[in-house]
Motif scaffolding. Structure first.
Motif, PDB file in Angstrom:
ATOM      1  N   ARG A   1       1.698   9.403  -5.454  1.00 47.11           N
ATOM      2  CA  ARG A   1       0.917  10.638  -5.336  1.00 47.11           C
ATOM      3  C   ARG A   1       1.895  11.743  -4.997  1.00 47.11           C
ATOM      4  NH1 ARG A   1      -3.742  11.947  -7.082  1.00 47.11           N
ATOM      5  NH2 ARG A   1      -4.783  10.239  -6.062  1.00 47.11           N
ATOM      6  N   GLN A   2       1.842  12.828  -5.751  1.00 47.41           N
ATOM      7  CA  GLN A   2       2.735  13.952  -5.500  1.00 47.41           C
ATOM      8  C   GLN A   2       1.976  15.053  -4.783  1.00 47.41           C
ATOM      9  OE1 GLN A   2       5.087  15.198  -8.841  1.00 47.41           O
ATOM     10  NE2 GLN A   2       6.062  16.851  -7.688  1.00 47.41           N
ATOM     11  N   ALA A   3       2.613  15.630  -3.765  1.00 46.21           N
ATOM     12  CA  ALA A   3       2.088  16.772  -3.026  1.00 46.21           C
ATOM     13  C   ALA A   3       3.217  17.795  -2.932  1.00 46.21           C
ATOM     14  CB  ALA A   3       1.609  16.353  -1.635  1.00 46.21           C
ATOM     15  N   GLY A   4       3.118  18.852  -3.733  1.00 45.68           N
ATOM     16  CA  GLY A   4       4.204  19.825  -3.779  1.00 45.68           C
ATOM     17  C   GLY A   4       5.450  19.168  -4.323  1.00 45.68           C
ATOM     18  N   SER A   5       6.554  19.292  -3.594  1.00 48.32           N
ATOM     19  CA  SER A   5       7.807  18.686  -4.052  1.00 48.32           C
ATOM     20  C   SER A   5       8.005  17.273  -3.521  1.00 48.32           C
ATOM     21  CB  SER A   5       8.993  19.558  -3.641  1.00 48.32           C
ATOM     22  OG  SER A   5       9.130  19.549  -2.227  1.00 48.32           O
ATOM     23  N   LEU A   6       7.019  16.755  -2.784  1.00 52.90           N
ATOM     24  CA  LEU A   6       7.159  15.406  -2.227  1.00 52.90           C
ATOM     25  C   LEU A   6       6.368  14.396  -3.050  1.00 52.90           C
ATOM     26  CD1 LEU A   6       6.964  16.051   1.612  1.00 52.90           C
ATOM     27  CD2 LEU A   6       8.990  15.758   0.172  1.00 52.90           C
ATOM     28  N   LEU A   7       7.011  13.285  -3.348  1.00 52.18           N
ATOM     29  CA  LEU A   7       6.412  12.178  -4.077  1.00 52.18           C
ATOM     30  C   LEU A   7       6.299  11.013  -3.104  1.00 52.18           C
ATOM     31  CD1 LEU A   7       5.521  11.159  -6.927  1.00 52.18           C
ATOM     32  CD2 LEU A   7       7.881  10.324  -7.192  1.00 52.18           C
TER      33      LEU A   7
ATOM     34  N   ALA B   1      11.900   2.918 -10.890  1.00 47.31           N
ATOM     35  CA  ALA B   1      11.010   2.886 -12.058  1.00 47.31           C
ATOM     36  C   ALA B   1       9.744   3.700 -11.799  1.00 47.31           C
ATOM     37  CB  ALA B   1      10.654   1.442 -12.406  1.00 47.31           C
ATOM     38  N   THR B   2       9.223   3.619 -10.593  1.00 51.59           N
ATOM     39  CA  THR B   2       8.012   4.367 -10.241  1.00 51.59           C
ATOM     40  C   THR B   2       8.290   5.866 -10.225  1.00 51.59           C
ATOM     41  OG1 THR B   2       7.247   2.480  -8.933  1.00 51.59           O
ATOM     42  CG2 THR B   2       6.158   4.589  -8.544  1.00 51.59           C
ATOM     43  N   ILE B   3       9.446   6.255  -9.702  1.00 53.81           N
ATOM     44  CA  ILE B   3       9.829   7.674  -9.710  1.00 53.81           C
ATOM     45  C   ILE B   3       9.899   8.175 -11.152  1.00 53.81           C
ATOM     46  CG2 ILE B   3      11.674   9.327  -9.219  1.00 53.81           C
ATOM     47  CD1 ILE B   3      12.427   7.472  -6.802  1.00 53.81           C
ATOM     48  N   ARG B   4      10.572   7.415 -12.001  1.00 52.15           N
ATOM     49  CA  ARG B   4      10.708   7.838 -13.401  1.00 52.15           C
ATOM     50  C   ARG B   4       9.342   7.944 -14.071  1.00 52.15           C
ATOM     51  NH1 ARG B   4      14.880   4.820 -17.220  1.00 52.15           N
ATOM     52  NH2 ARG B   4      13.306   3.202 -17.170  1.00 52.15           N
ATOM     53  N   GLN B   5       8.442   7.001 -13.791  1.00 50.56           N
ATOM     54  CA  GLN B   5       7.094   7.077 -14.351  1.00 50.56           C
ATOM     55  C   GLN B   5       6.370   8.328 -13.849  1.00 50.56           C
ATOM     56  OE1 GLN B   5       3.712   4.670 -12.808  1.00 50.56           O
ATOM     57  NE2 GLN B   5       3.713   3.774 -14.871  1.00 50.56           N
ATOM     58  N   ALA B   6       6.532   8.645 -12.586  1.00 50.10           N
ATOM     59  CA  ALA B   6       5.808   9.756 -11.967  1.00 50.10           C
ATOM     60  C   ALA B   6       6.295  11.116 -12.446  1.00 50.10           C
ATOM     61  CB  ALA B   6       5.919   9.672 -10.444  1.00 50.10           C
ATOM     62  N   VAL B   7       7.613  11.290 -12.558  1.00 47.16           N
ATOM     63  CA  VAL B   7       8.143  12.632 -12.848  1.00 47.16           C
ATOM     64  C   VAL B   7       8.963  12.716 -14.136  1.00 47.16           C
ATOM     65  CG1 VAL B   7       8.096  13.272 -10.402  1.00 47.16           C
ATOM     66  CG2 VAL B   7      10.214  12.365 -11.389  1.00 47.16           C
TER      67      VAL B   7
ATOM     68  N   LEU C   1       2.658 -10.270   5.374  1.00 44.24           N
ATOM     69  CA  LEU C   1       2.548  -9.215   4.376  1.00 44.24           C
ATOM     70  C   LEU C   1       1.621  -9.714   3.273  1.00 44.24           C
ATOM     71  CD1 LEU C   1       6.264  -7.950   4.144  1.00 44.24           C
ATOM     72  CD2 LEU C   1       4.298  -6.701   5.060  1.00 44.24           C
ATOM     73  N   PRO C   2       1.012  -8.824   2.496  1.00 40.50           N
ATOM     74  CA  PRO C   2       0.049  -9.236   1.474  1.00 40.50           C
ATOM     75  C   PRO C   2       0.594 -10.317   0.537  1.00 40.50           C
ATOM     76  CG  PRO C   2       0.026  -6.854   1.700  1.00 40.50           C
ATOM     77  CD  PRO C   2       1.171  -7.362   2.530  1.00 40.50           C
ATOM     78  N   GLY C   3      -0.203 -11.353   0.340  1.00 41.71           N
ATOM     79  CA  GLY C   3       0.178 -12.430  -0.563  1.00 41.71           C
ATOM     80  C   GLY C   3       1.370 -13.240  -0.106  1.00 41.71           C
ATOM     81  N   GLY C   4       1.810 -13.029   1.116  1.00 44.80           N
ATOM     82  CA  GLY C   4       2.978 -13.747   1.622  1.00 44.80           C
ATOM     83  C   GLY C   4       4.308 -13.189   1.140  1.00 44.80           C
ATOM     84  N   MET C   5       4.269 -11.959   0.540  1.00 43.19           N
ATOM     85  CA  MET C   5       5.522 -11.380   0.043  1.00 43.19           C
ATOM     86  C   MET C   5       6.544 -11.285   1.160  1.00 43.19           C
ATOM     87  SD  MET C   5       4.700  -7.293  -0.497  1.00 43.19           S
ATOM     88  CE  MET C   5       3.190  -7.490  -1.402  1.00 43.19           C
ATOM     89  N   SER C   6       7.816 -11.388   0.775  1.00 50.97           N
ATOM     90  CA  SER C   6       8.900 -11.416   1.755  1.00 50.97           C
ATOM     91  C   SER C   6       9.206 -10.051   2.347  1.00 50.97           C
ATOM     92  CB  SER C   6      10.163 -11.985   1.106  1.00 50.97           C
ATOM     93  OG  SER C   6      10.525 -11.201  -0.024  1.00 50.97           O
ATOM     94  N   VAL C   7       9.109  -9.013   1.517  1.00 54.07           N
ATOM     95  CA  VAL C   7       9.483  -7.659   1.919  1.00 54.07           C
ATOM     96  C   VAL C   7       8.536  -6.683   1.232  1.00 54.07           C
ATOM     97  CG1 VAL C   7      11.338  -5.917   1.881  1.00 54.07           C
ATOM     98  CG2 VAL C   7      11.935  -8.337   2.027  1.00 54.07           C
ATOM     99  N   GLU C   8       8.212  -5.591   1.902  1.00 56.53           N
ATOM    100  CA  GLU C   8       7.469  -4.489   1.291  1.00 56.53           C
ATOM    101  C   GLU C   8       8.138  -3.194   1.704  1.00 56.53           C
ATOM    102  OE1 GLU C   8       2.961  -2.606   0.917  1.00 56.53           O
ATOM    103  OE2 GLU C   8       3.280  -4.349   2.199  1.00 56.53           O
ATOM    104  N   ILE C   9       8.290  -2.287   0.735  1.00 55.89           N
ATOM    105  CA  ILE C   9       8.951  -1.008   1.025  1.00 55.89           C
ATOM    106  C   ILE C   9       8.143   0.121   0.406  1.00 55.89           C
ATOM    107  CG2 ILE C   9      11.052   0.380   0.788  1.00 55.89           C
ATOM    108  CD1 ILE C   9      12.621  -2.256   0.524  1.00 55.89           C
ATOM    109  N   GLU C  10       7.946   1.183   1.178  1.00 56.63           N
ATOM    110  CA  GLU C  10       7.341   2.412   0.657  1.00 56.63           C
ATOM    111  C   GLU C  10       8.359   3.533   0.820  1.00 56.63           C
ATOM    112  OE1 GLU C  10       4.768   4.344   4.229  1.00 56.63           O
ATOM    113  OE2 GLU C  10       3.822   2.635   3.229  1.00 56.63           O
ATOM    114  N   ALA C  11       8.162   4.628   0.061  1.00 53.50           N
ATOM    115  CA  ALA C  11       9.170   5.690   0.061  1.00 53.50           C
ATOM    116  C   ALA C  11       8.544   7.066  -0.063  1.00 53.50           C
ATOM    117  CB  ALA C  11      10.148   5.469  -1.092  1.00 53.50           C
TER     118      ALA C  11
END
Length: 154
Positions: free
Chosen positions: A28-34, A75-81, A137-147
Motif C-alpha cells: 500500500r502506498q501513501a505519498g512517497s512511502l510504500l 519483486a514486490t517493490i517492482r510490482q508496486a512502482v 509465525l503463520p504456517g510455521g514459517m521460519s522468518v517473516e519480514i515487512e518493510a
C-alpha cells in the motif's frame, strides 16, 4: 550501476509476487512511502519454508530464508512502482524469527535480508531495523519480514 544490473551481476532473479493468503494486499502506498506486508520465505514451487530457529533450523538456514525474502521484497517493490530505480531508500525492516525461547541470534538471521538489500540497492538499501523472536509465525514459517520503502517521484 542500476539495481536491475546488480541483480544480473549477482546472478539473481526476482520471484513472482505471491497473492495474499487472507484479506489484505501485498503493498500500500501513501505519498512517497510504500508499505509492504510481511512475507515468509518461499521455495521455487511457491511453498513456504517452515522451521524453528534453535530447534530444527540453523542460523545459516534462517539467513538464507531472510535473503530469499529480500528478493521477494524487491519483486514486490517492482510490482508496486514499476522499477527498482524508483527506490529512494529502504526506511525500515521488521524481521520476525520463529525461534525457541533460548535462541538469541535474531539479528544474524535478518542480516540475510539486510545484506541483500544493500548488495542490490547500494546506500539506498541501508535501513533502520528491528529483529525479534516470535513464539510462532503463520504456517510455521521460519522468518517473516515487512518493510517500509521511500519511493522517488516520477
Amino acid at each position: 550501476m542500476t539495481p536491475e544490473q546488480r541483480l544480473e551481476q549477482l546472478g539473481l532473479q526476482l520471484p513472482t509476487v505471491p497473492s495474499p493468503i487472507a484479506n489484505f494486499v501485498m503493498w500500500r502506498q501513501a505519498g512517497s512511502l510504500l508499505y509492504l506486508s510481511g512475507q515468509g520465505p518461499r521455495k521455487a514451487d511457491g511453498t513456504v519454508v517452515v522451521g524453528r530457529l534453535g530447534l530444527n533450523h540453523s542460523v545459516e538456514d534462517g539467513y538464507r530464508d531472510a535473503r530469499q525474502i529480500g528478493l521477494q521484497i524487491l519483486a514486490t517493490i517492482r510490482q508496486a512502482v514499476g522499477s527498482l530505480d524508483r527506490v529512494e531508500a529502504v526506511i525500515k525492516l521488521l524481521g520476525m524469527v520463529n525461534a525457541e525461547p533460548t535462541f538469541g541470534d535474531h539479528p544474524k538471521v535478518i542480516n540475510g535480508c539486510s545484506d541483500l538489500l544493500v548488495e542490490v540497492l547500494g546506500d539506498a538499501g541501508k535501513h533502520a531495523r528491528s529483529a525479534v523472536g516470535m513464539g510462532s509465525l503463520p504456517g510455521g514459517m521460519s522468518v517473516e519480514i515487512e518493510a517500509i520503502i521511500q519511493i522517488k517521484d516520477v
